[in-house]
Design a protein around this motif. Structure first.
Motif, PDB file in Angstrom:
ATOM      1  N   THR A 353       0.807  -0.908   0.049  1.00 56.64           N
ATOM      2  CA  THR A 353      -0.109   0.078  -0.110  1.00 56.64           C
ATOM      3  C   THR A 353       1.056   1.194   0.013  1.00 56.64           C
ATOM      4  OG1 THR A 353      -1.865  -0.876   1.298  1.00 56.64           O
ATOM      5  CG2 THR A 353      -1.961   1.326   1.259  1.00 56.64           C
ATOM      6  N   VAL A 354       0.422   2.059  -0.808  1.00 56.12           N
ATOM      7  CA  VAL A 354       1.353   3.378  -1.095  1.00 56.12           C
ATOM      8  C   VAL A 354       0.330   4.546  -0.936  1.00 56.12           C
ATOM      9  CG1 VAL A 354       3.321   2.275  -2.390  1.00 56.12           C
ATOM     10  CG2 VAL A 354       1.524   3.438  -3.425  1.00 56.12           C
ATOM     11  N   PHE A 355       0.937   5.722  -0.822  1.00 62.80           N
ATOM     12  CA  PHE A 355       0.023   6.962  -0.577  1.00 62.80           C
ATOM     13  C   PHE A 355       0.475   8.188  -1.761  1.00 62.80           C
ATOM     14  CE2 PHE A 355      -0.669   4.893   3.336  1.00 62.80           C
ATOM     15  CZ  PHE A 355      -2.089   4.993   3.502  1.00 62.80           C
ATOM     16  N   GLY A 356      -0.564   8.757  -2.355  1.00 57.38           N
ATOM     17  CA  GLY A 356      -0.238   9.887  -3.304  1.00 57.38           C
ATOM     18  C   GLY A 356      -0.809  11.146  -2.592  1.00 57.38           C
ATOM     19  N   ASP A 357      -0.752  12.121  -3.266  1.00 57.90           N
ATOM     20  CA  ASP A 357      -1.035  13.569  -2.557  1.00 57.90           C
ATOM     21  C   ASP A 357      -2.274  14.155  -3.685  1.00 57.90           C
ATOM     22  OD1 ASP A 357       0.870  13.321  -0.785  1.00 57.90           O
ATOM     23  OD2 ASP A 357       2.246  14.942  -1.608  1.00 57.90           O
TER      24      ASP A 357
END
Length: 362
Positions: A353-357
């Protein structure tokens, strides 16, 4: 220009073994479905919108792989890296472009000096890096958008004619006075390296991470047409021009992504070489109409709007993908999704799982 950034506002859930995991290099939407590319894969992933589970604004998951080898006759081996660095959705097609660049082996701390000297001298080209292709998007029985080799309306997945060594674009550039000398230099050494794609009808803009020449970054403008079972470069005008070059003043940075929003072109820019340096968004006001009307083979543009900085870490969190959120997801305020290569611990949760803006803009 953008005025508000919400960090880690978008959650992307991948799966063990999915083609794309964390090194994100391209993004585009079909409705509320998200397409992503990674620079270490030979394919694309599609994620669907899901209800949030934490503090994020948007969540995407239930990933599905689309290997390029199932859609195209590739110039290289099916699992050979394509280094996809640009993508765009237009008129029912998903366009993708590889870096087209060479790569150099890096030194490793566990190797001795002689081994590292040999590694640093080794330059190679992965067989699928010189790829420019359009892929039909077609809804399946459930209404989900899919990439297909051939759509029911007759559209077919096609790529620019070429092989594992070159294609029509690289042959055109081989003798170019600006870029020809850089075709044999690896991308991360300020050599030739495509890292942005924007589509306007039959015309494509290809953004170059490198070379940056005396501080000037470049966009290549080409036109594409279909010929039987492949794509080929087409004249941009009645005089037979196959290439226009647009040099931009981005404060010495190279292009990392391109995106049209209305008539304006937004440029995500970062260091050309392996540096922990500025990453910014620039705006070229009215670029779409200006480019459509231009007949100059080479032009210089320095009247770009003041840039907006994005965060970066030391060897981590390098913004590499920028795209508009669909209005249904953005609400009343237009927003971009920003995704990162080499996400740091602050942008990851577990292994997949990764996060973006989210970046608000006018």
């Amino acid at each position: 220009m953008p005025n508000t950034r919400t960090a880690n506002a978008v959650r992307l859930e991948f799966a063990p073994g999915s083609l794309v995991q964390s090194n994100l290099s391209g993004a585009a939407f079909t409705g509320d479905w998200l397409w992503v590319a990674g620079d270490e894969a030979c394919g694309l992933d599609r994620l669907r919108l899901l209800p949030p589970v934490g503090h994020e604004t948007l969540r995407f998951g239930e990933v599905r792989d689309f290997p390029l080898s199932e859609l195209l006759e590739l110039p290289g081996e099916p699992d050979e890296e394509a280094d996809l660095e640009g993508m765009a959705v237009a008129d029912g097609w998903l366009w993708v472009v590889g870096s087209h660049g060479l790569k150099r082996k890096n030194a490793k701390p566990e190797r001795n000096h002689a081994d590292n000297a040999r590694r640093l001298a080794k330059v190679s080209l992965d067989g699928n890096r010189r790829l420019l292709a359009c892929l039909p998007i077609e809804a399946d029985a459930s209404g989900a958008p899919c990439l297909v080799r051939q759509a029911q309306d007759g559209r077919r997945a096609l790529r620019l004619r070429g092989d594992a060594q070159d294609n029509q674009l690289t042959r055109l550039l081989a003798d170019d006075p600006h870029f020809g000398p850089y075709m044999a230099i690896p991308g991360k050494d300020n050599g030739f390296d495509i890292e942005g794609l924007a589509v306007d009808g039959r015309r494509l803009l290809l953004g170059l991470r490198g070379p940056v020449l005396r501080g000037w970054s470049a966009l290549l403008e080409v036109a594409i047409e279909t010929r039987s079972d492949h794509l080929r470069l087409a004249p941009l005008d009645d005089s037979g021009t196959l290439l226009r070059k647009h040099f931009l003043q981005l404060d010495g940075l190279g292009v990392r992504d391109l995106h049209f929003s209305g008539d304006d072109l937004y440029i995500l820019a970062g260091p050309t070489m392996v540096l922990n340096g500025d990453i910014r968004v620039f705006k070229w006001p009215g670029a779409r109409a200006l480019l459509a009307a231009s007949r100059e083979p080479v032009r210089f543009e320095s009247a770009l709007s003041e840039s907006v900085p994005l965060p970066h870490g030391r060897g981590t969190n390098r913004a590499e993908a920028l795209c508009d959120l669909p209005p249904a997801l953005a609400g009343r305020k237009a927003s971009w999704l920003v995704l990162y290569d080499a996400p740091g611990a602050d942008r990851k949760e577990g292994e997949h799982t990764v996060f973006g803006d989210l970046l608000r803009h006018d």
